[in-house]
Structure formats: structure tokens, C-alpha cells
Design an enzyme around this catalytic site. Structure first.
Site, PDB file in Angstrom:
ATOM      1  N   SER A   1      39.913  56.561  45.615  1.00  0.00           N
ATOM      2  CA  SER A   1      38.657  56.620  46.376  1.00  0.00           C
ATOM      3  C   SER A   1      38.653  57.707  47.456  1.00  0.00           C
ATOM      4  O   SER A   1      37.632  58.389  47.624  1.00  0.00           O
ATOM      5  CB  SER A   1      38.343  55.250  46.989  1.00  0.00           C
ATOM      6  OG  SER A   1      38.143  54.313  45.962  1.00  0.00           O
TER       7      SER A   1
ATOM      8  N   THR B   1      43.136  30.337  35.630  1.00  0.00           N
ATOM      9  CA  THR B   1      42.642  29.155  36.350  1.00  0.00           C
ATOM     10  C   THR B   1      41.244  28.849  35.811  1.00  0.00           C
ATOM     11  O   THR B   1      40.273  29.536  36.147  1.00  0.00           O
ATOM     12  CB  THR B   1      42.587  29.454  37.872  1.00  0.00           C
ATOM     13  OG1 THR B   1      43.843  29.999  38.271  1.00  0.00           O
ATOM     14  CG2 THR B   1      42.280  28.203  38.675  1.00  0.00           C
TER      15      THR B   1
ATOM     16  N   GLU C   1      20.993  41.054  48.379  1.00  0.00           N
ATOM     17  CA  GLU C   1      20.674  40.015  47.396  1.00  0.00           C
ATOM     18  C   GLU C   1      21.683  40.038  46.233  1.00  0.00           C
ATOM     19  O   GLU C   1      22.157  39.000  45.785  1.00  0.00           O
ATOM     20  CB  GLU C   1      19.258  40.290  46.882  1.00  0.00           C
ATOM     21  CG  GLU C   1      18.544  39.060  46.409  1.00  0.00           C
ATOM     22  CD  GLU C   1      17.158  39.421  45.912  1.00  0.00           C
ATOM     23  OE1 GLU C   1      16.433  40.133  46.630  1.00  0.00           O
ATOM     24  OE2 GLU C   1      16.822  38.984  44.798  1.00  0.00           O
TER      25      GLU C   1
ATOM     26  N   GLY D   1      39.438  37.203  33.077  1.00  0.00           N
ATOM     27  CA  GLY D   1      39.586  37.123  34.524  1.00  0.00           C
ATOM     28  C   GLY D   1      38.383  36.444  35.150  1.00  0.00           C
ATOM     29  O   GLY D   1      37.307  36.342  34.522  1.00  0.00           O
ATOM     30  N   ALA D   2      38.570  35.979  36.385  1.00  0.00           N
ATOM     31  CA  ALA D   2      37.469  35.292  37.078  1.00  0.00           C
ATOM     32  C   ALA D   2      37.539  35.554  38.582  1.00  0.00           C
ATOM     33  O   ALA D   2      37.168  34.716  39.392  1.00  0.00           O
ATOM     34  CB  ALA D   2      37.524  33.793  36.790  1.00  0.00           C
ATOM     35  N   GLY D   3      38.022  36.753  38.951  1.00  0.00           N
ATOM     36  CA  GLY D   3      38.057  37.145  40.356  1.00  0.00           C
ATOM     37  C   GLY D   3      36.801  37.941  40.704  1.00  0.00           C
ATOM     38  O   GLY D   3      35.775  37.863  40.007  1.00  0.00           O
TER      39      GLY D   3
ATOM     40  N   GLY E   1      39.251  51.887  33.669  1.00  0.00           N
ATOM     41  CA  GLY E   1      38.241  51.630  34.699  1.00  0.00           C
ATOM     42  C   GLY E   1      37.892  52.805  35.597  1.00  0.00           C
ATOM     43  O   GLY E   1      37.148  52.623  36.576  1.00  0.00           O
TER      44      GLY E   1
ATOM     45  N   ASN F   1      40.124  32.697  31.723  1.00  0.00           N
ATOM     46  CA  ASN F   1      40.924  32.892  32.935  1.00  0.00           C
ATOM     47  C   ASN F   1      42.099  31.914  32.971  1.00  0.00           C
ATOM     48  O   ASN F   1      42.044  30.833  32.387  1.00  0.00           O
ATOM     49  CB  ASN F   1      40.053  32.690  34.182  1.00  0.00           C
ATOM     50  CG  ASN F   1      40.706  33.251  35.433  1.00  0.00           C
ATOM     51  OD1 ASN F   1      41.249  34.355  35.399  1.00  0.00           O
ATOM     52  ND2 ASN F   1      40.681  32.509  36.529  1.00  0.00           N
TER      53      ASN F   1
ATOM     54  N   LYS G   1      37.676  41.022  48.167  1.00  0.00           N
ATOM     55  CA  LYS G   1      36.250  41.141  47.789  1.00  0.00           C
ATOM     56  C   LYS G   1      35.440  39.865  47.986  1.00  0.00           C
ATOM     57  O   LYS G   1      34.238  39.925  48.204  1.00  0.00           O
ATOM     58  CB  LYS G   1      36.135  41.592  46.337  1.00  0.00           C
ATOM     59  CG  LYS G   1      36.489  43.045  46.184  1.00  0.00           C
ATOM     60  CD  LYS G   1      36.207  43.570  44.824  1.00  0.00           C
ATOM     61  CE  LYS G   1      36.571  45.039  44.809  1.00  0.00           C
ATOM     62  NZ  LYS G   1      36.312  45.687  43.559  1.00  0.00           N
TER      63      LYS G   1
END
Ligand code: NAP
Length: 275
Positions: A29, A163, A88, A138-140, A254, A161, A76
Site C-alpha cells: 500500500s 469456525t 452505509e 473464510g469468514a473474517g 489478490g 470456514n 477490520k
């Protein structure tokens, strides 16, 4: 220092921006944003600000007068509680990757979703996922943005995921399926394999040496028809992407998402288009 941060030109009027999270050793970045400031002849600099918690990052930013920050792994979601206002989109996704200091305090935005949407459309060539069956791994925070994008593109989706409760929470929000990330879900993954979006931190360089060598879909044999987008971009080819490529799949890392989301951030930071 000179090449990336334009160090010799920094003075007391230089506007300060940055990225916060941990680790930051491999972040691209600063190169993207500082190149943008240079191209627009802006007196601004973007630096890495490593932090173990969101309040530590905000505290530092307040003390030194930072105007805007990119927020990355692992803050995040936890950053949300530190903010006065959120957009929103950020509220709908439940994760924030950009904060800006406004008159009333810190405001949160999410540019990951628009960045990923542009990257996925460019990668797959599909403007709509209407007839596509999509797996999100994934579920983050990143997976939350991915779910929002797949919903917008009208794809059928299952979230896998480690979890399961985290996958369920996102899936229920969008009317998607969800499952445990492991061998017991093999049939389900096979039936949601047109597009696979890898959105865990597994495979990421510098998280830990063992993490970098892992493959979150070790139990799954690619058949070659899958489009595989790995949200991780360092290393350029994770073990997952290497295996998918070998099987004949279309693959992408990515970095394109990073670029597109950074251009949106640049606009929020400066009011100017990056390109
Ligand atoms: P996060 O909120 O901490 O979520 C991490 C995810 O990884 C969770 O689903 C977690 O599963 C899973 N995970 C971690 N270790 C695991 C393991 N050993 N086995 C199985 N699952 C594991 O992180 P994030 O913010 O979503 O970021 C995820 C990755 O995406 C990071 O590498 C980040 O750098 C990258 N990213 C890239 C871009 C880009 O522009 N290309 C943008 C955003 C994020 P549990 O829920 O079970 O813990």
C-alpha cells in the site's frame, strides 16, 4: 526512503496518511499511495503504522495528526467500535478498511468490496454471477466483503470456514449456505466450485512460516474448471494457487483487489481520482 516515501520533501505541512494492522512487512500500500501523491504533486506521505490493537492505532494517529488510514488484518472488524460514524456499506458488510478523520471524529468506510468486485469481474470476465455457484473460503473481514460482492453480482454461494458459527452469521445475512471448512464438506464444495474465492489469511507470507506453506483446501482436488481467486497476494502464488494452476484452473492473486481498493481509498483521502 526516498524512492517510496519521498523522504527529502517531507516537511511540517506534509499531510500524513498510513496503513495500520499487523504484520505490515509485506504491504504494498505505501508504494501505491505514495506514487499517487507524487503523480498529483501533493504534499502528502503514506506510512506503515504497526499496531496490536485498533485503539493503539487511533491513539497514535490522533497524537501525530494522521488524516486517514487504511486498516488491515487483524483490525477490520474490531476498529468499528472506535469510530464515530460509518458509511452505509461498512455497516452492511460489518468490516472497515478505511478511516478518515473528519470534523466530528473518525469515520469508517469499506473499499475492499468495490475493489474485489472490480477485480473479480476483470478476472472472470463475468459482469453477473447469476448462473454461477461460488464458494467463499473464510469468514473474517475480507470474507464479509466477498459475501457482499457475490450477493451484488447475484451469485449462488456457500461460505466455508473453520469456525462454522462465523460462516453462519454471514451466510444468514445474505441467504447463502454455509459449512465447515474440511473433508466432511467436500460434496458441497464440489457443487459450489465455478468460482472459488479464498479469503482466509492462510498462505500469507510473514503471518508465520508454517501458515505460508498451508493450503486451506488441502482436502479438495481441483478439476480444472474452477476460477480460483486468492485474496492473498504475497507470495504471488500461494500453495493453493500453485495446485489450482497445475490442475488447469484459471487463477489470480489478490493484488488486483488491493490496487482497485487503494484507488477508492485515494479518492476518499484526497478527493482526487488516482488515475
Ligand atoms: P480475519 O478477519 O482475521 O479472518 C481470518 C480468516 O482466516 C478467518 O476466516 C479464519 O478462520 C481464517 N483462518 C486463519 N487461520 C486459519 C487456520 N489456521 N485454519 C483455517 N482458517 C484459518 O482476516 P481478514 O481481514 O479477513 O484477512 C484475511 C486475509 O485477506 C489476510 O491475509 C489479508 O491480508 C487478506 N486481504 C487482502 C486484501 C487485498 O486487497 N488483496 C484485502 C483484504 C484482506 P476462523 O474464523 O476459524 O478463525
Amino acid at each position: 526512503l526516498q524512492e517510496v516515501y519521498n523522504f527529502k520533501n517531507i516537511n511540517k505541512n506534509t499531510k500524513l496518511f498510513g496503513i495500520t494492522g499487523s504484520p505490515l512487512e509485506t504491504t504494498s500500500s505505501p508504494s501505491i499511495h505514495n506514487a499517487g501523491f507524487r503523480a498529483h504533486a501533493m504534499n502528502a506521505v503514506y506510512i506503515p503504522i504497526r499496531s496490536d490493537s485498533p485503539d493503539e492505532a487511533i491513539d497514535f494517529a490522533n497524537k501525530v495528526g494522521v488524516r486517514g488510514l487504511s486498516v488491515t488484518f487483524p483490525h477490520k472488524e474490531s476498529i468499528l467500535q472506535e469510530l464515530k460514524q460509518i458509511s452505509e456499506k461498512t455497516g452492511a458488510i460489518g468490516a472497515c478498511n478505511t478511516i478518515i478523520h473528519g470534523d466530528s471524529g473518525w469515520q469508517g468506510h469499506n473499499t475492499d468490496a468495490i475493489g474485489l468486485k472490480k477485480a473479480l469481474i476483470a478476472f472472470t470476465g463475468f459482469k453477473s454471477f447469476r448462473r454461477k455457484r461460488v464458494a467463499i473460503i473464510g469468514a473474517g473481514g475480507a470474507a464479509k466483503a466477498a459475501a457482499n460482492v457475490v450477493k451484488e453480482l447475484k451469485g449462488h454461494c456457500c461460505i466455508f470456514n473453520r469456525t462454522v458459527s462465523r460462516a453462519r452469521e454471514i451466510a444468514e445475512n445474505y441467504g447463502f449456505k454455509y459449512a465447515f471448512l474440511g473433508l466432511e464438506s467436500l460434496d458441497l464444495l464440489e457443487s459450489y466450485s465455478d468460482i472459488i474465492i479464498q479469503a482466509t489469511s492462510i498462505g500469507m507470507k510473514n503471518k508465520s512460516a508454517s501458515h505460508e506453506k498451508e493450503d486451506p483446501l488441502g482436502f479438495y482436488d481441483f478439476r480444472g474448471h474452477e476460477c480460483v481467486y486468492d485474496i492473498v497476494y504475497e507470495p504471488k502464488k500461494t500453495p493453493l494457487l500453485q495446485r489450482a494452476e497445475k490442475a488447469g484452473c484459471k487463477i489470480k492473486n489478490g493484488y488486483t483487489m488491493l490496487q482497485y481498493q487503494a484507488y477508492e481509498q485515494f479518492k476518499l483521502f484526497t478527493g482526487e481520482d488516482y488515475e
